[in-house]
Write an enzyme that holds these catalytic residues in place. Sequence first.
Site, short mmCIF file in Angstrom:
data_model
loop_
_atom_site.label_atom_id
_atom_site.label_comp_id
_atom_site.label_asym_id
_atom_site.label_seq_id
_atom_site.Cartn_x
_atom_site.Cartn_y
_atom_site.Cartn_z
N LYS A 186 -30.62 -72.07 75.60
CA LYS A 186 -31.97 -72.60 75.78
C LYS A 186 -32.96 -71.48 75.47
O LYS A 186 -32.73 -70.32 75.88
CB LYS A 186 -32.11 -73.10 77.22
N SER A 233 -32.86 -80.30 84.92
CA SER A 233 -32.94 -80.09 83.47
C SER A 233 -31.63 -79.79 82.77
O SER A 233 -31.61 -79.75 81.54
CB SER A 233 -33.93 -78.96 83.18
N SER A 248 -35.34 -80.79 80.79
CA SER A 248 -36.02 -80.03 79.74
C SER A 248 -35.06 -79.37 78.76
O SER A 248 -35.46 -78.98 77.67
CB SER A 248 -36.91 -78.97 80.38
N1 GLN Z 1 -38.00 -82.69 84.83
C1 GLN Z 1 -38.28 -81.74 85.87
C2 GLN Z 1 -39.65 -81.17 85.65
O1 GLN Z 1 -40.31 -81.56 84.77
C3 GLN Z 1 -37.22 -80.71 85.93
C4 GLN Z 1 -37.41 -79.60 84.99
C5 GLN Z 1 -36.33 -78.57 85.05
O2 GLN Z 1 -35.30 -78.74 85.72
N2 GLN Z 1 -36.56 -77.46 84.37
O3 GLN Z 1 -40.09 -80.33 86.37
#
Ligand code: GLN
Length: 491
Positions: free
Chosen positions: A87, A186, A162
């Site tokens: 990532k 994410s 994400s």
């Molecule tokens: N979808 C969640 C957010 O927008 C989780 C994001 C993540 O785990 N980095 O915060």
Amino acid sequence: MSSGRNLAYTPIDNSAVQISRDVASGKRKAAEVLADHFARIDANEADVHAFNLVMRSEAQAAAAAVDAAVAAGRRVGPLAGVPIALKDNMCTRGIDTTCSSKILEGWKPPYDATVVTRLAAAGALIVGKCNLDEFAMGSSTENSAFGPSHNPHDLSKVPGGSSGGSAAAVAAGFAAVSLGSDTGGSIRQPASLCGLIGLKPTYGLVSRYGLIAFASSLDQIGPFAHCVEDAALLLETIAGHDPADSTSLNQPAGPYVPAVADGLANGLAGLRVGIVTELTGEGISPDVLARVEVAASRLRGAGASVGTVSVPSTKLGLSAYYLIAPAECSSNLSRYDGVRYGLRVKGDKAANVEEMMALSRASGFGPEVKRRIMLGTYALSAGYYDAYYGQAQKVRTLIIRDFARAYKDFDLLLTPTSPTTAFAFGDKTNDPMTMYLNDVCTIPSNLSGDPAISVPCGVGDDGMPIGVQLLGPALSEALLFKTAAVIEKGN
Ligand code: GLN
């Protein structure tokens, strides 16, 4: 029904475990394994957009070094010759690390993240940096400044987020495994949407040194893989104490790989699994709930007892998370000021340093990041701190206590990972709340710090992958892998 093209890749001899075995024994060359993966990148990356950056020459040099070591009879590491994607919020020395944000434009980290150092030492081949929602804020990669990634199972759908690029890279066969980060789901949500294993480790098990911070008390790095055994191997390689991360747990980690064979050979007799009632009701699609039942019956088939358990405060997790995570992000992201990193807006408009900072931030951050910074700043401001941030921290404590209570009667908990299968681009971008609701099942274990894994368990009414989630108490990763292996075997 699915409308977009399907580019999903099913590995046969290309599991990470198989590759590392073949390469170490001299049966296959790392360079050949790499070329095979690059052939798929060359054919399909333009459609999938998993990567912000493909690191072809660096990966080729790493493969040559592995092949030379094998030829010379030297010992190679546990991931020798395994193509892996990262990532793009993990620091790679001298190589662009963008967090899919314009604000980091041109910035090259002066050091490697600890996970990167460990992967290199293990002989892994880093093939590229993967797309994400800007600064890991989102559930679809639609918040990337560089355009979204596409779900390899149906290019008209999101891969989740994400860490959507990391999931897409593995699902498309661009890398055997990948790393994502999980602050509120994410890793697990994109794993579920792309038909992969995804694990969020116990907080502190994997070093965060060199992971660009979103919400430091919640962030954890973890693996994406096609199979449980690969995820176990990858976690084994990256887990363990790191003095460079003050929140790193100072105790031995793993082994995890043996747990997989253990589950398959010996079954799950005596294991008590609880389906969380609060996370298997309203808001969860019926085809997803049906797969949770299938997973439960697979566990029963292996000798586990499966019941239901109430963990009441998990319902409050979402509200608490969307105060705590933005609060931490508003503080973490204050360092991007146009002075120290990346983008700086100069010229006539910026008459002084303050204006330069304001203009750099205004043009460098995308709308979701700005929304989070504003939410977080508000939640932390004098007069509102106790009502919002303080209250959210109390809810966090309640969740920790509720889980501890549940783990008196159950060894592991079972829930959906995501309320639905992968959705179409644009479906949820107009209303942030519907996007946030995606995280309802994954957020509680970030707040408690406990580990959780998403395991593929069939497909939904639309033919798209569905994952189920196993939750366990702190440091129960081996048990999670063992149990996940039983669910996986039924696929
Ligand atoms: N979808 C969640 C957010 O927008 C989780 C994001 C993540 O785990 N980095 O915060």
